[in-house]
Structure formats: structure tokens, C-alpha cells
Design a protein around this motif. Sequence first.
Motif, PDB file in Angstrom:
ATOM      1  N   ALA A 183      30.099  10.888  66.983  1.00  0.00           N
ATOM      2  CA  ALA A 183      29.469  11.731  68.005  1.00  0.00           C
ATOM      3  C   ALA A 183      29.175  10.931  69.268  1.00  0.00           C
ATOM      4  O   ALA A 183      29.358  11.419  70.395  1.00  0.00           O
ATOM      5  CB  ALA A 183      28.183  12.349  67.454  1.00  0.00           C
ATOM      6  N   ALA A 184      28.735   9.689  69.110  1.00  0.00           N
ATOM      7  CA  ALA A 184      28.428   8.837  70.267  1.00  0.00           C
ATOM      8  C   ALA A 184      29.699   8.424  70.998  1.00  0.00           C
ATOM      9  O   ALA A 184      29.724   8.357  72.230  1.00  0.00           O
ATOM     10  CB  ALA A 184      27.649   7.602  69.821  1.00  0.00           C
ATOM     11  N   GLU A 225      35.593   1.700  70.968  1.00  0.00           N
ATOM     12  CA  GLU A 225      35.832   1.613  69.529  1.00  0.00           C
ATOM     13  C   GLU A 225      34.531   1.971  68.796  1.00  0.00           C
ATOM     14  O   GLU A 225      33.507   2.268  69.416  1.00  0.00           O
ATOM     15  CB  GLU A 225      36.293   0.198  69.160  1.00  0.00           C
ATOM     16  N   THR A 226      34.578   1.905  67.482  1.00  0.00           N
ATOM     17  CA  THR A 226      33.430   2.316  66.677  1.00  0.00           C
ATOM     18  C   THR A 226      32.176   1.487  66.949  1.00  0.00           C
ATOM     19  O   THR A 226      31.063   2.004  66.860  1.00  0.00           O
ATOM     20  CB  THR A 226      33.781   2.242  65.180  1.00  0.00           C
ATOM     21  N   ALA A 227      32.337   0.212  67.293  1.00  0.00           N
ATOM     22  CA  ALA A 227      31.162  -0.626  67.582  1.00  0.00           C
ATOM     23  C   ALA A 227      30.382  -0.074  68.763  1.00  0.00           C
ATOM     24  O   ALA A 227      29.145  -0.080  68.773  1.00  0.00           O
ATOM     25  CB  ALA A 227      31.581  -2.070  67.848  1.00  0.00           C
ATOM     26  N   GLY A 228      31.104   0.416  69.778  1.00  0.00           N
ATOM     27  CA  GLY A 228      30.437   1.020  70.927  1.00  0.00           C
ATOM     28  C   GLY A 228      29.721   2.302  70.538  1.00  0.00           C
ATOM     29  O   GLY A 228      28.644   2.612  71.064  1.00  0.00           O
ATOM     30  N   GLY A 229      30.310   3.046  69.594  1.00  0.00           N
ATOM     31  CA  GLY A 229      29.650   4.246  69.083  1.00  0.00           C
ATOM     32  C   GLY A 229      28.355   3.906  68.364  1.00  0.00           C
ATOM     33  O   GLY A 229      27.360   4.628  68.472  1.00  0.00           O
ATOM     34  N   VAL A 230      28.368   2.780  67.665  1.00  0.00           N
ATOM     35  CA  VAL A 230      27.153   2.310  66.986  1.00  0.00           C
ATOM     36  C   VAL A 230      26.064   2.002  68.012  1.00  0.00           C
ATOM     37  O   VAL A 230      24.915   2.431  67.885  1.00  0.00           O
ATOM     38  CB  VAL A 230      27.447   1.055  66.131  1.00  0.00           C
ATOM     39  N   THR A 231      26.431   1.256  69.052  1.00  0.00           N
ATOM     40  CA  THR A 231      25.445   0.834  70.050  1.00  0.00           C
ATOM     41  C   THR A 231      24.864   2.021  70.808  1.00  0.00           C
ATOM     42  O   THR A 231      23.640   2.109  70.989  1.00  0.00           O
ATOM     43  CB  THR A 231      26.076  -0.148  71.052  1.00  0.00           C
ATOM     44  N   LEU A 232      25.733   2.934  71.259  1.00  0.00           N
ATOM     45  CA  LEU A 232      25.240   4.097  71.989  1.00  0.00           C
ATOM     46  C   LEU A 232      24.433   5.017  71.078  1.00  0.00           C
ATOM     47  O   LEU A 232      23.387   5.538  71.482  1.00  0.00           O
ATOM     48  CB  LEU A 232      26.399   4.869  72.614  1.00  0.00           C
ATOM     49  N   GLY A 233      24.900   5.191  69.842  1.00  0.00           N
ATOM     50  CA  GLY A 233      24.170   6.031  68.891  1.00  0.00           C
ATOM     51  C   GLY A 233      22.779   5.495  68.608  1.00  0.00           C
ATOM     52  O   GLY A 233      21.807   6.249  68.546  1.00  0.00           O
ATOM     53  N   VAL A 234      22.678   4.179  68.472  1.00  0.00           N
ATOM     54  CA  VAL A 234      21.375   3.553  68.234  1.00  0.00           C
ATOM     55  C   VAL A 234      20.496   3.664  69.477  1.00  0.00           C
ATOM     56  O   VAL A 234      19.290   3.916  69.375  1.00  0.00           O
ATOM     57  CB  VAL A 234      21.557   2.074  67.822  1.00  0.00           C
ATOM     58  N   THR A 235      21.075   3.485  70.662  1.00  0.00           N
ATOM     59  CA  THR A 235      20.301   3.623  71.900  1.00  0.00           C
ATOM     60  C   THR A 235      19.693   5.020  71.991  1.00  0.00           C
ATOM     61  O   THR A 235      18.509   5.170  72.320  1.00  0.00           O
ATOM     62  CB  THR A 235      21.201   3.379  73.134  1.00  0.00           C
ATOM     63  N   LYS A 236      20.498   6.025  71.721  1.00  0.00           N
ATOM     64  CA  LYS A 236      20.033   7.411  71.738  1.00  0.00           C
ATOM     65  C   LYS A 236      18.862   7.593  70.762  1.00  0.00           C
ATOM     66  O   LYS A 236      17.851   8.208  71.085  1.00  0.00           O
ATOM     67  CB  LYS A 236      21.184   8.338  71.362  1.00  0.00           C
ATOM     68  N   LYS A 237      18.990   7.013  69.590  1.00  0.00           N
ATOM     69  CA  LYS A 237      17.942   7.133  68.577  1.00  0.00           C
ATOM     70  C   LYS A 237      16.670   6.413  69.014  1.00  0.00           C
ATOM     71  O   LYS A 237      15.555   6.932  68.828  1.00  0.00           O
ATOM     72  CB  LYS A 237      18.450   6.566  67.247  1.00  0.00           C
ATOM     73  N   LEU A 238      16.805   5.230  69.612  1.00  0.00           N
ATOM     74  CA  LEU A 238      15.640   4.467  70.056  1.00  0.00           C
ATOM     75  C   LEU A 238      14.896   5.170  71.191  1.00  0.00           C
ATOM     76  O   LEU A 238      13.669   5.120  71.275  1.00  0.00           O
ATOM     77  CB  LEU A 238      16.069   3.064  70.502  1.00  0.00           C
ATOM     78  N   GLU A 280      33.246  11.770  77.021  1.00  0.00           N
ATOM     79  CA  GLU A 280      33.090  13.020  77.776  1.00  0.00           C
ATOM     80  C   GLU A 280      32.231  12.844  79.021  1.00  0.00           C
ATOM     81  O   GLU A 280      32.461  13.505  80.033  1.00  0.00           O
ATOM     82  CB  GLU A 280      32.467  14.086  76.874  1.00  0.00           C
ATOM     83  N   THR A 281      31.246  11.956  78.967  1.00  0.00           N
ATOM     84  CA  THR A 281      30.305  11.821  80.088  1.00  0.00           C
ATOM     85  C   THR A 281      30.640  10.679  81.040  1.00  0.00           C
ATOM     86  O   THR A 281      30.332  10.742  82.235  1.00  0.00           O
ATOM     87  CB  THR A 281      28.868  11.613  79.579  1.00  0.00           C
ATOM     88  N   GLU A 282      31.272   9.611  80.523  1.00  0.00           N
ATOM     89  CA  GLU A 282      31.540   8.436  81.356  1.00  0.00           C
ATOM     90  C   GLU A 282      33.018   8.098  81.462  1.00  0.00           C
ATOM     91  O   GLU A 282      33.404   7.188  82.198  1.00  0.00           O
ATOM     92  CB  GLU A 282      30.786   7.213  80.809  1.00  0.00           C
ATOM     93  N   GLY A 283      33.863   8.799  80.702  1.00  0.00           N
ATOM     94  CA  GLY A 283      35.287   8.490  80.739  1.00  0.00           C
ATOM     95  C   GLY A 283      35.632   7.165  80.091  1.00  0.00           C
ATOM     96  O   GLY A 283      36.663   6.565  80.381  1.00  0.00           O
ATOM     97  N   ILE A 284      34.781   6.702  79.196  1.00  0.00           N
ATOM     98  CA  ILE A 284      35.006   5.419  78.514  1.00  0.00           C
ATOM     99  C   ILE A 284      35.323   5.681  77.045  1.00  0.00           C
ATOM    100  O   ILE A 284      34.542   6.311  76.327  1.00  0.00           O
ATOM    101  CB  ILE A 284      33.766   4.511  78.611  1.00  0.00           C
ATOM    102  N   PHE A 285      36.490   5.200  76.600  1.00  0.00           N
ATOM    103  CA  PHE A 285      36.901   5.349  75.209  1.00  0.00           C
ATOM    104  C   PHE A 285      36.581   4.045  74.485  1.00  0.00           C
ATOM    105  O   PHE A 285      37.261   3.044  74.652  1.00  0.00           O
ATOM    106  CB  PHE A 285      38.394   5.665  75.140  1.00  0.00           C
ATOM    107  N   THR A 326      31.495  -3.120  73.510  1.00  0.00           N
ATOM    108  CA  THR A 326      32.211  -4.386  73.348  1.00  0.00           C
ATOM    109  C   THR A 326      33.689  -4.272  73.004  1.00  0.00           C
ATOM    110  O   THR A 326      34.362  -5.296  72.874  1.00  0.00           O
ATOM    111  CB  THR A 326      31.531  -5.216  72.242  1.00  0.00           C
ATOM    112  N   GLY A 327      34.213  -3.052  72.831  1.00  0.00           N
ATOM    113  CA  GLY A 327      35.616  -2.958  72.434  1.00  0.00           C
ATOM    114  C   GLY A 327      36.260  -1.641  72.836  1.00  0.00           C
ATOM    115  O   GLY A 327      35.584  -0.620  72.979  1.00  0.00           O
ATOM    116  N   ASN A 328      37.583  -1.674  73.005  1.00  0.00           N
ATOM    117  CA  ASN A 328      38.345  -0.503  73.422  1.00  0.00           C
ATOM    118  C   ASN A 328      38.645   0.411  72.244  1.00  0.00           C
ATOM    119  O   ASN A 328      38.939  -0.052  71.138  1.00  0.00           O
ATOM    120  CB  ASN A 328      39.655  -0.969  74.074  1.00  0.00           C
TER     121      ASN A 328
END
Length: 239
Positions: A156-157, A170-183, A163-168, A200-202
Amino acid sequence: VAVHGTYDEVNRLCSEIADKYRWAFVNVNFRPFYSEGSKSYGYEIMEQLGWRAPKHVVVPMASGSLCTKIHKSIKEFTQLGLIEDAGTKVYGAQATGCSPIAKSVKEGTDLIHPVHPETIAKSLAIGNPADGFYANRVMRDTGGWSEDVSDDEIVAAMKLLAETEGIFTETAGGVTLGVTKKLIEQGRIPKDESIVVCITGNGLKTQEALTGKINDPRIINPSLSEFDRLVEADAKLAA
């Protein structure tokens, strides 16, 4: 040589091979250079902020090394008088299926209990993190925190960022953004202060993570009228 196994199993095998054949193992013998090099991520953050440090920085954690080195880079620049002390708080992000460091932070202990990774975030799937203790200490000393997110939250992250920033990412980035949203939702990170989310990754590294999770492309002939009909159909659905 490809190995069937987890990151931890490959790491252990590499150590055994290096010992038997008297070969250098980059992740051990050259680790001072590798870990010091990670500070460049912190340098880039400060440079891109106009030589300022952020109030909050959220970092993906595998071994935990990047978390400690970003903090070290900011601390050294502050001590050298190159930037003002912003009181930067460091937060660590992990996937729920491999979150030994996050678990230790939440439990208020320095002990890191190894786990068997079960997550789509393969680049963060280190069940026995070498720098887990130090990452834990950095988060504690700076007043930060650590959280984890499920595989569904990771996807989801990833979609949200695309969708919002045009940045694709990898899963590590999804982890970081997902955690930021939760925090932010937990009130641990204020919305009105500077926040850096480390991507940190494409996304091309982990395309398989989105298989069946996004819509298939709609195929048309090279015709403007066919494209117009798609736009009109979407507009009707949106209405």
C-alpha cells in the motif's frame, strides 16, 4: 554462486568459505569502509536541505548499520560546526515478518532475538542483525522509535508513493513510508516538523512484490480516438 537460503544463511556460509580458503569477505574484512561509506547518505540529506539536519529521519533497517551511520554523519557535522544542532530524532523501520530490532525497541530492551525472516521485503530480511544493538541505542538516545509494517501495508505504501510522488520504490521504501505513516498516526512524529523518509532502492528490484496487486494495463491500438474513449469511460466511472 546462488544459494538456497536466507540472508543470514548466506552470510554464515560466506564467512565459512572466507575462513577455509583465506579469501576476503567484503561484508567483514572491508566493513569499516562499507559502514563509513554509508555516512554519505546523511551528507546528501543535509546538503539537499541546504546544509541543515532534519528534525526527524526514518530509516529502513536490515543489519541496522545505515541507521547508525546517518546518525553519525549528522552528529559529526554538528560537532565540526558545519550545521546547527537540530536535535534530530532517528526512527527505524522494519517489516513485521523480520523485525528483531523494532521488537527490542518496543520491549525496552537491548537484547536482539534472532528471527526467521518471512516478508516480501527481501533486502531487509536479516533475522540476526549485526548492528541491531547499536541501532537500538541510536533510536533510544535521540528520542526516536521503531515500528514495523505488514506485507500488505508495504505494498500500500509503495502504491501511495508512486501515485502521489511518481517514485517507484522497492519493498524497503514501502517499509519506510509505511512506518512513517504509522508513526505520524501514533503522534510520535509531528506533522508540522521536518521529516526525511529514506527511500533506498528502485522498484525494479522487487517487481514481483506487486504481482496481482495492481491493475493490468489496458491495451489499445495506436489511435487517439481509442485513447479518448478510455478517458471518457474513466470519467463516467469516476462520476
